[in-house]
Motif scaffolding. Structure first.
Motif, PDB file in Angstrom:
ATOM      1  N   ASP A   1      36.135  42.524  30.317  1.00  0.00           N
ATOM      2  CA  ASP A   1      36.405  41.234  29.706  1.00  0.00           C
ATOM      3  C   ASP A   1      37.606  40.438  30.005  1.00  0.00           C
ATOM      4  O   ASP A   1      37.611  39.438  29.865  1.00  0.00           O
ATOM      5  N   PHE A   2      38.652  41.112  30.648  1.00  0.00           N
ATOM      6  CA  PHE A   2      39.904  40.445  30.988  1.00  0.00           C
ATOM      7  C   PHE A   2      40.024  39.963  32.366  1.00  0.00           C
ATOM      8  O   PHE A   2      41.080  39.686  32.803  1.00  0.00           O
ATOM      9  N   PHE A   3      39.280  40.624  33.157  1.00  0.00           N
ATOM     10  CA  PHE A   3      39.276  40.403  34.482  1.00  0.00           C
ATOM     11  C   PHE A   3      38.050  40.466  35.455  1.00  0.00           C
ATOM     12  O   PHE A   3      37.162  41.413  35.247  1.00  0.00           O
ATOM     13  N   SER A   4      38.044  39.288  36.153  1.00  0.00           N
ATOM     14  CA  SER A   4      36.866  39.218  37.122  1.00  0.00           C
ATOM     15  C   SER A   4      37.158  38.433  38.510  1.00  0.00           C
ATOM     16  O   SER A   4      38.141  37.868  38.474  1.00  0.00           O
TER      17      SER A   4
ATOM     18  N   TYR B   1      35.290  29.664  52.978  1.00  0.00           N
ATOM     19  CA  TYR B   1      35.574  31.027  52.632  1.00  0.00           C
ATOM     20  C   TYR B   1      36.335  30.826  51.201  1.00  0.00           C
ATOM     21  O   TYR B   1      37.325  30.133  51.203  1.00  0.00           O
ATOM     22  N   SER B   2      36.128  31.578  50.329  1.00  0.00           N
ATOM     23  CA  SER B   2      36.990  31.516  49.124  1.00  0.00           C
ATOM     24  C   SER B   2      36.851  32.730  48.517  1.00  0.00           C
ATOM     25  O   SER B   2      35.916  33.634  48.685  1.00  0.00           O
ATOM     26  N   LEU B   3      38.174  33.082  47.756  1.00  0.00           N
ATOM     27  CA  LEU B   3      38.346  34.536  47.241  1.00  0.00           C
ATOM     28  C   LEU B   3      39.319  34.031  46.029  1.00  0.00           C
ATOM     29  O   LEU B   3      40.151  33.605  46.237  1.00  0.00           O
ATOM     30  N   GLY B   4      38.861  34.586  44.632  1.00  0.00           N
ATOM     31  CA  GLY B   4      39.491  34.438  43.608  1.00  0.00           C
ATOM     32  C   GLY B   4      39.267  35.349  42.349  1.00  0.00           C
ATOM     33  O   GLY B   4      38.404  36.271  42.491  1.00  0.00           O
ATOM     34  N   PHE B   5      40.172  35.108  41.346  1.00  0.00           N
ATOM     35  CA  PHE B   5      39.997  36.000  40.099  1.00  0.00           C
ATOM     36  C   PHE B   5      40.151  35.019  38.667  1.00  0.00           C
ATOM     37  O   PHE B   5      40.884  34.189  38.832  1.00  0.00           O
ATOM     38  N   THR B   6      39.551  35.483  37.820  1.00  0.00           N
ATOM     39  CA  THR B   6      39.608  35.026  36.570  1.00  0.00           C
ATOM     40  C   THR B   6      40.296  36.148  35.869  1.00  0.00           C
ATOM     41  O   THR B   6      39.850  37.453  35.580  1.00  0.00           O
ATOM     42  N   SER B   7      41.314  35.786  34.999  1.00  0.00           N
ATOM     43  CA  SER B   7      41.979  36.913  33.964  1.00  0.00           C
ATOM     44  C   SER B   7      42.476  36.556  32.704  1.00  0.00           C
ATOM     45  O   SER B   7      42.753  35.198  32.384  1.00  0.00           O
ATOM     46  N   ARG B   8      42.352  37.382  31.649  1.00  0.00           N
ATOM     47  CA  ARG B   8      42.913  37.102  30.478  1.00  0.00           C
ATOM     48  C   ARG B   8      43.702  38.375  30.056  1.00  0.00           C
ATOM     49  O   ARG B   8      43.235  39.311  29.301  1.00  0.00           O
ATOM     50  N   PRO B   9      44.803  38.490  30.644  1.00  0.00           N
ATOM     51  CA  PRO B   9      45.721  39.709  30.472  1.00  0.00           C
ATOM     52  C   PRO B   9      46.140  40.053  29.089  1.00  0.00           C
ATOM     53  O   PRO B   9      46.271  41.098  28.429  1.00  0.00           O
ATOM     54  N   ILE B  10      46.270  38.907  28.306  1.00  0.00           N
ATOM     55  CA  ILE B  10      46.592  39.242  26.704  1.00  0.00           C
ATOM     56  C   ILE B  10      45.909  38.212  26.289  1.00  0.00           C
ATOM     57  O   ILE B  10      45.355  37.072  26.757  1.00  0.00           O
ATOM     58  N   THR B  11      45.627  38.267  24.820  1.00  0.00           N
ATOM     59  CA  THR B  11      44.698  37.681  24.179  1.00  0.00           C
ATOM     60  C   THR B  11      44.871  35.867  24.242  1.00  0.00           C
ATOM     61  O   THR B  11      44.059  35.018  24.241  1.00  0.00           O
TER      62      THR B  11
END
Length: 921
Positions: A597-600, A665-675
């Protein structure tokens, strides 16, 4: 569709609307949405039917109305910064009222996204396969700007738009770019439908030279619900132009009334701005919603010109003999004093003055339980005034002395008309088959009227010579018909979703140039050496007049599927056929994988294209441009821009235009390391082949290229033209960059503090050598076809970095916003002399505003943009010639330009303060 039949259809829709307004097909889900724990009303909450097409949003006091046919629905309530809620509702024979409160959430990036997907799955901007910025109407209004391009530029780091100066028509339309690419490499949608381009093609030395953009300032800001910026190539989904990405402007459609008043001016005391925005949304019976908006924007010009140090009455700069030079200089200074000629700011260098009037109508009408008719339209009327270069009395080939004994500053008056209307019908048939049939007609025109000028070849008329001329009109019209069909097969095959969408598009483009009056372009006595045509902007000639059209046919297929709760895939393909150059096939494959839930992570590979605009193919004109001449500074030249498929272009070996093609070309991430922290980071590379540019100047001269240019121009009967330019597919480029957004919020005392860092790093580089002329040797013409100035314009005219750090604090009825934006360096290059190149350092500007909710209906905001009055670096190469020194390295044009007009990070007007009042009723 014939224009008459199209308007008949419009009339039929409105008559049907009136007739059906007395008939009830559905009941209404209505209510009010508040905030937890304050209980304040929430505006702009999305109220959507999951897995359906119906939806609305709350008005300025939190109310919503959603007509629905009988049945059971799952209704989703969502808003940025609040936890999404879903309610099950059964609609029967009576209206249903649901009031609820949304709790504040740490998911600050979450908002329902429309652009970039045809699935009915409701996704937030961190759940999509491509990066999307969501900019709300509240955020737009809080910028302290009055024009959409400037609003978006302050909020989206990958988007840039700066006003231009001394650039003819471009003074009245702001070039806008995404990810540092061209103004014509970003596609604009309105409510998800293709928006037509502007009629003006930028042929001056500014950002986006040679390109045709879309004028976002034709849209009333009071009509905008939100702006979605898709930072990803999307040609396979939406067609040509979407190489850099897509901007989708979503119009408001809710009940209520809002009035916005903005007043402001620059610290220098000029550039006053006033805006009055009106919005009203209302229901028609129980079955329809119509919203209307109007904007009045009044923008006063600014002037940041320096003091002129050059010749006025006697051209002492025309000789290198020291004694004669000094003698003429002394004579000139005596005449300046005798006539009281002012050397201070005798040019208008800054914002043009513009008065803008625009309106919007948006609505929908259910005509059966599963079918609705929708419509929306815009109209815009704009009057602009900008100036060119001052014509001094010593320039006898350009000035009629009896008419202007002290010279003159010519004025370009523009009249812009823009209109569009969309009619559509959509619904659902069978087991979940959704369909949408729409027709969009839009057009833009740009009329030139030149004032405070003369046609010098009419010198025999003396003081009776005309001072004003109609110089012609540009027009562009576009008619697009689109049919889309989709169905989600997910439940049938055991997937969370498996949406298949496809459709067909047919488009007609029409481009026109209407000639100006004869005196605006004609040379009445070519043997006299006097310049013909209106000074600053010679009119379009009958030989330039065109009325050309082309048609475009397209088919597309789009697949999006949630294989499971972790893996999302998207694949799209599109084929388009252009009647003027042929076909093109594009495709895209995207994926997003949620590790937790915190990283894609998400990635896309696609190819894209941009068809040559019909303007680039058929535009031609003779214009007066000022070019840098060694030891003489900026000098006027009659320049011909010749149409791509014409005999002059053929003689120079310029091939017929074809499409630009890209690999993304693209590469990325989405993250919610803390609330309470959200992060998105996306890296990209965009390779573009066959980019269309406007060439450098093929000038008459004594060199091999100059002699051959003269021979070709004379053979074509262009004896008055001193230089020629053309549109051609000349270069390949590679753009690499990173987008990053980090946001968080905290409880501070009794209020809420929201922090956001958003930035863009990008670098564009020309790959390899420019393509040579088909018949003329590259060793003679290669550096002219694409010179170092044009190379620098592609690589360095826009900041390679832009970062924005903003802090918003809300406490009870008070709110404050502090934003710092850092702009990277930019560079300007001379066509041939490296000593005239300029670098302009990185700068940071600060914006601050404070607002107070005086009552339930009234909010007061005061603020300042560029609080500390920061200006870009001044031009450094300013060793202009003097009475004793005939040589120079001068970019300032004898001191008149203090700041560069060729490249700019954020303009050069300085600080701006404002007052805004918002009434929500």
């Amino acid at each position: 569709m014939h224009k008459k039949s199209f308007y008949h259809t419009v009339l039929w829709i409105f008559l049907s609307f009136i007739t059906l307004s007395t008939t009830s097909f559905s009941q209404t889900l209505q209510g009010k949405v508040n905030n937890v724990p304050t209980g304040q009303s929430l505006q702009g909450v999305s109220v959507l039917v999951k897995d359906g097409t119906q939806g609305t949003s709350t008005d300025s006091i939190g109310n919503y109305h959603l007509p629905l046919p009988p049945g059971t629905y799952h209704i989703q309530y969502s808003l940025v910064g609040y936890t999404t809620q879903v309610k099950e509702v059964t609609i029967g024979s009576k209206d249903i009222i649901i009031n609820l409160s949304l709790e504040e959430s740490n998911l600050l990036l979450g908002d329902v996204v429309i652009v970039g997907t045809r699935s009915t799955q409701v996704r937030s901007s961190v759940e999509t396969v491509a990066p999307v910025d969501i900019i709300s109407s509240h955020d737009l209004q809080a910028t302290g700007q009055i024009e959409p391009t400037q609003m978006i530029s302050m909020l989206a780091p990958s988007f840039n738009s700066s006003r231009q100066t001394v650039a003819d028509g471009t003074d009245h339309i702001d070039p806008a770019t995404l990810r540092g690419l061209g103004t014509d490499q970003v596609l604009v949608l309105l409510n998800g439908k293709r928006r037509h381009n502007q009629a003006l093609i930028n042929v001056n030395g500014t950002v986006g030279r040679g390109s045709v953009g879309t004028d976002l300032n034709t849209i009333p800001s009071s009509a905008i619900e939100r702006v979605e910026v898709l930072r990803e190539g999307a040609s396979s989904q939406y067609g040509s132009d979407a190489i850099a990405g897509v901007i989708n402007v979503v119009l408001k459609k809710d009940t209520g009334m809002a009035v916005n008043l903005h007043l402001g001016q620059f610290y220098e005391g000029d550039g006053k701005n006033a805006q009055l925005g009106l919005y009203k949304g209302f229901r028609i019976g129980k079955i329809g919603i119509i919203s209307a908006a109007a904007d009045l924007r009044l923008r006063e010009g600014t002037n940041r010109a320096g003091s002129y140090t050059g010749p006025v009455y006697v051209n002492w700069n025309g000789t290198t003999d020291p004694a004669l030079r000094q003698e003429r200089y002394t004579q000139d200074q005596a005449l300046i004093a005798q006539n009281g000629f002012s050397l201070e700011k005798n040019m208008q260098i800054g914002n043009s003055s513009v008065n803008n009037f625009s309106g919007m109508l948006n609505g929908s009408l259910p005509i059966s339980p599963k079918t609705e008719v929708y419509f929306f339209g815009l109209a815009n009327y704009r009057l602009g005034n900008a100036a060119g270069f001052y014509r001094y009395p010593y320039q006898t080939s350009q000035v009629i002395a009896e008419l202007y004994p002290n010279g003159f500053l010519p004025q370009i008056h523009s009249t812009l008309l823009d209109k569009s209307i969309t009619l559509g019908i959509r619904g659902e048939i069978g087991e979940g088959w959704r369909w949408d049939l729409s027709s969009v007609y839009g057009g833009n025109s740009f009329r030139f009227d030149i004032d405070n000028t003369n046609n010098a070849s009419q010198f025999a008329l003396g003081a009776a010579a005309p001072k004003s001329f109609y110089a012609g009109t540009l027009r562009f019209n576009q008619h697009t018909t689109d049919l889309g069909i989709s169905k989600d097969f997910g439940p049938q095959i055991g997937f969370r979703s498996f949406n298949i969408a496809g459709g067909f598009t047919y488009r007609i483009d029409n481009y026109q140039i209407a000639a100006g009056e004869e005196a605006s372009y004609r040379n009445y006595d070519s043997s006299s050496g006097k310049a013909g045509g209106a000074q600053v902007f010679p009119g379009f000639q009958p030989a330039n007049a065109v009325n050309e059209r082309r048609n475009v046919k397209a088919g597309y297929l789009d697949l999006e599927t949630d294989i499971n709760n972790r893996l999302l895939l998207n694949a799209a393909g599109r084929y388009e056929y252009y009647s003027d150059f042929g076909g093109n096939l594009t495709g895209k494959l995207s994926a997003r994988y949620k590790f937790a839930d915190f990283f894609s992570i998400r990635s896309t590979i696609s190819n894209g294209f941009r068809a040559p605009s019909i303007h680039q193919r058929y535009f031609s004109a003779i214009s007066t441009v000022f070019v840098s001449v060694p030891d003489q500074g900026l000098q006027p030249r009659q320049q011909g821009t010749f149409r791509n498929d014409g005999p002059v272009a053929e003689a120079f070996g310029i091939p017929s235009l074809t499409a630009e093609r890209s690999l993304n070309y693209s590469l990325g991430f989405t993250s919610r390391p803390i609330t309470n922290v959200n992060i998105t980071l996306d890296a990209y590379q965009i390779d573009i082949k066959n980019r269309i540019v406007l060439t450098g100047q093929f000038q008459r001269g004594t060199s091999a290229a100059g002699l051959q240019t003269a021979q070709i121009l004379d053979a074509a009967g262009q004896t008055d033209v001193q230089a020629a330019v053309f549109f051609t597919n000349a270069v390949n480029t590679r753009t690499q960059g990173i987008d990053v957004v980090i946001s968080t919020d905290y409880r501070v005392a009794e209020g809420k503090l929201t922090l956001t860092l958003a930035g863009n790093l990008n670098k564009t580089e020309v790959q390899g050598e420019p393509k040579a002329s088909a018949t003329l040797p590259n060793e003679v013409f290669g550096t002219i076809l694409f010179n170092r100035q044009e190379k620098g314009r592609l690589e360095w005219s826009q900041p390679r970095s832009k970062f924005t750090m903003s802090a918003n604090y809300q406490w009870r009825r008070f709110a404050a916003m502090l934003r710092v934006t850092s702009y990277g360096i930019v560079k300007a290059f001379d066509p041939s002399e490296p000593l005239l190149d300029e670098d302009f350092g990185a700068k940071a500007i600060t914006d601050l505003n404070v607002s107070y909710q005086a009552s339930r209906f009234l909010r007061l905001t005061i603020g300042a943009n560029n609080l500390f009055n920061v200006y870009p670096d001044k031009l450094k190469v300013n060793q202009y010639p003097t009475a004793t020194s005939p040589t120079s390295l001068d970019n300032t044009s004898f001191g008149r330009f203090v700041y560069s007009r060729n490249v700019t990070q954020f303009g050069f007007n300085g600080g701006y303060y404002f007052l805004s009042l918002s009434f929500n009723l």
